[in-house]
Design a protein around this motif. Structure first.
Motif, PDB file in Angstrom:
ATOM      1  N   ALA A  26     131.781  -1.025 -19.341  1.00 47.73           N
ATOM      2  CA  ALA A  26     132.798  -1.180 -18.298  1.00 47.73           C
ATOM      3  C   ALA A  26     134.189  -1.336 -18.893  1.00 47.73           C
ATOM      4  O   ALA A  26     135.153  -0.743 -18.393  1.00 47.73           O
ATOM      5  N   ILE A  30     136.890   1.351 -17.864  1.00 45.29           N
ATOM      6  CA  ILE A  30     137.928   0.878 -16.933  1.00 45.29           C
ATOM      7  C   ILE A  30     139.240   0.552 -17.642  1.00 45.29           C
ATOM      8  O   ILE A  30     140.314   0.882 -17.151  1.00 45.29           O
ATOM      9  N   GLU A  80     139.821  -4.356 -11.043  1.00 44.08           N
ATOM     10  CA  GLU A  80     138.644  -3.487 -11.066  1.00 44.08           C
ATOM     11  C   GLU A  80     137.652  -3.967 -12.125  1.00 44.08           C
ATOM     12  O   GLU A  80     136.440  -4.003 -11.889  1.00 44.08           O
ATOM     13  N   ALA A  84     133.817  -5.452 -11.679  1.00 49.75           N
ATOM     14  CA  ALA A  84     132.663  -4.891 -12.394  1.00 49.75           C
ATOM     15  C   ALA A  84     131.899  -5.980 -13.143  1.00 49.75           C
ATOM     16  O   ALA A  84     130.664  -5.973 -13.184  1.00 49.75           O
ATOM     17  N   GLU A  87     129.672  -7.860 -10.728  1.00 50.09           N
ATOM     18  CA  GLU A  87     128.489  -7.057 -10.382  1.00 50.09           C
ATOM     19  C   GLU A  87     127.471  -7.088 -11.516  1.00 50.09           C
ATOM     20  O   GLU A  87     126.265  -7.198 -11.277  1.00 50.09           O
TER      21      GLU A  87
END
Length: 119
Positions: A26, A30, A80, A84, A87
């Motif tokens: 991630a 990202i 963002e 992530a 999650e």
């Protein structure tokens, strides 16, 4: 860079290796970090206190992820990435419902004095 720390209650059922792999992916996707630059330290805590509850009851579990990045990412990118992270925590922590899980994440800009070496 990035410098990642994960502070968590020791008693959590936590797939740390899977989380770290997902987290590094991630951060690369990202925040445009380099895979070989991703470093994560896990710091399990013996005691987690919550409010006035007795910590021995293990009624609350805490996990907090801090990601230190070189300055320059937008607030949107940071948001963002923290989304992530949360999650990924949901995917890699087995919450049996015995304890209330308190999960959080933040992105910090590394100070301009940040330096490193590798040997």
């Amino acid at each position: 860079m990035p410098q990642i720390t994960v502070d968590h209650s020791r008693f959590l059922s936590f797939d740390r290796e899977g989380f770290a792999r997902g987290l590094h992916t991630a951060v690369v996707e990202i925040a445009a970090a380099k895979p070989e630059a991703c470093k994560t330290q896990f710091r399990p805590s013996e005691v987690t206190a919550f409010g006035y509850d007795d910590p021995a009851d293990l009624g609350h579990a805490v996990v907090h992820v801090t990601i230190g990045l070189l300055a320059g990412r937008t607030d949107e990118t940071k948001a963002e990435l923290t989304g992530a992270v949360l999650e990924l925590l949901r995917e890699h922590i087995e919450n049996d419902g015995v304890a209330t899980l308190h999960a959080s994440a933040e992105i910090r800009d590394l100070d301009p004095s940040y330096r490193k070496f590798e040997e």
